[in-house]
Design a protein around this motif. Structure first.
Motif, short mmCIF file in Angstrom:
data_model
loop_
_atom_site.label_atom_id
_atom_site.label_comp_id
_atom_site.label_asym_id
_atom_site.label_seq_id
_atom_site.Cartn_x
_atom_site.Cartn_y
_atom_site.Cartn_z
N PHE A 37 0.85 -1.18 0.00
CA PHE A 37 0.00 0.00 0.00
C PHE A 37 0.89 1.23 0.00
N ARG A 38 0.54 2.21 -0.77
CA ARG A 38 1.25 3.50 -0.76
C ARG A 38 2.77 3.33 -0.72
N LEU A 39 3.28 2.60 -1.69
CA LEU A 39 4.72 2.37 -1.76
C LEU A 39 5.39 3.61 -2.33
N ARG A 40 6.25 4.18 -1.55
CA ARG A 40 6.98 5.38 -2.01
C ARG A 40 8.29 4.94 -2.64
N THR A 41 8.49 5.38 -3.86
CA THR A 41 9.73 5.11 -4.57
C THR A 41 10.27 6.45 -5.04
N ILE A 46 3.12 4.42 -5.41
CA ILE A 46 2.20 3.42 -5.95
C ILE A 46 1.10 3.23 -4.92
N ASP A 47 -0.16 3.47 -5.32
CA ASP A 47 -1.28 3.32 -4.39
C ASP A 47 -1.38 1.87 -3.91
N LEU A 48 -1.46 0.94 -4.84
CA LEU A 48 -1.53 -0.49 -4.51
C LEU A 48 -0.65 -1.26 -5.47
N THR A 69 -13.60 10.68 -15.95
CA THR A 69 -12.85 11.64 -15.13
C THR A 69 -11.70 10.95 -14.41
N ALA A 70 -11.95 9.76 -13.89
CA ALA A 70 -10.89 9.02 -13.21
C ALA A 70 -9.74 8.68 -14.17
N LEU A 71 -10.08 8.24 -15.37
CA LEU A 71 -9.04 7.92 -16.36
C LEU A 71 -8.22 9.14 -16.74
N GLU A 72 -8.90 10.27 -16.94
CA GLU A 72 -8.22 11.49 -17.37
C GLU A 72 -7.37 12.11 -16.27
N THR A 73 -7.64 11.76 -15.03
CA THR A 73 -6.92 12.34 -13.90
C THR A 73 -5.46 11.91 -13.87
N VAL A 74 -5.16 10.74 -14.43
CA VAL A 74 -3.80 10.21 -14.40
C VAL A 74 -3.11 10.61 -15.71
N SER A 75 -2.18 11.53 -15.61
CA SER A 75 -1.50 12.07 -16.80
C SER A 75 -0.52 11.07 -17.40
N ARG A 81 5.95 7.56 -14.81
CA ARG A 81 6.60 7.46 -13.49
C ARG A 81 6.17 6.18 -12.78
N LEU A 82 4.89 5.83 -12.87
CA LEU A 82 4.40 4.61 -12.24
C LEU A 82 5.03 3.36 -12.88
#
Length: 124
Positions: A37-41, A46-48, A69-75, A81-82
Motif C-alpha cells: 500500500f502506498r509504496l513510495r519510490t 504506488i497506491d496499490l 474523469t478518473a481515467l483522465e486524472t492520471v496524466s 513514473r508509475l
C-alpha cells in the motif's frame, strides 16, 4: 484551531485511505494478492501493488464521480513514473523477476461498486 484548508486536506487523506482499503479488498476478492500500500519510490508513489499469477499490477486508485474523469486524472507523465516505479520495485524483489507489469485503475464513485480496469491505459 485548524484552518478550513487543513481540515479539507485531512478529510481527503482519510477518504483516500478508505478508498485504497476498499480497492484492496475488491482486488483480493478477485484473486489478487496485495504486496503493498502506498509504496513510495524515487519515481512515484504506488497506491496499490498487487499480483495475480505472473502479472504485477500497479493500481492507481481514484475516487471520482465517473470513470472518464478518473481515467483522465492520471496524466501520461504520471503513468510513465508509475511504470518506472514498478520496474524498480520488481527489480528489488527476486520473486517478481519475469512478472509482466501492468497499470490498472480502480475507479470509486459514490453509491457505486468499485470498477477495476486492468491495463487501463493500454496503448496510451
Amino acid at each position: 484551531m485548524k484552518t478550513a484548508r487543513a481540515m479539507r486536506g485531512a478529510a481527503a487523506r482519510r477518504s483516500g485511505r478508505r478508498g485504497e482499503v476498499l480497492a484492496a479488498l475488491w482486488l483480493m476478492a478477485k484473486g489478487y494478492r496485495i504486496l503493498g500500500f502506498r509504496l513510495r519510490t524515487p519515481q512515484a508513489e504506488i497506491d496499490l501493488l498487487a499480483i495475480r499469477g505472473r502479472t504485477l499490477a500497479v493500481v492507481e486508485v481514484k475516487r471520482r464521480t465517473d470513470l472518464l474523469t478518473a481515467l483522465e486524472t492520471v496524466s501520461l507523465d504520471q503513468r510513465e513514473r508509475l511504470r518506472r516505479a514498478a520496474a524498480a520495485v520488481a527489480a528489488q524483489r527476486p520473486a517478481l523477476a519475469g512478472a509482466s507489469v501492468r497499470l490498472d485503475l480502480m475507479a470509486l464513485a459514490p453509491g457505486r461498486l468499485p470498477m477495476h480496469i486492468p491495463d487501463a491505459w493500454k496503448g496510451a
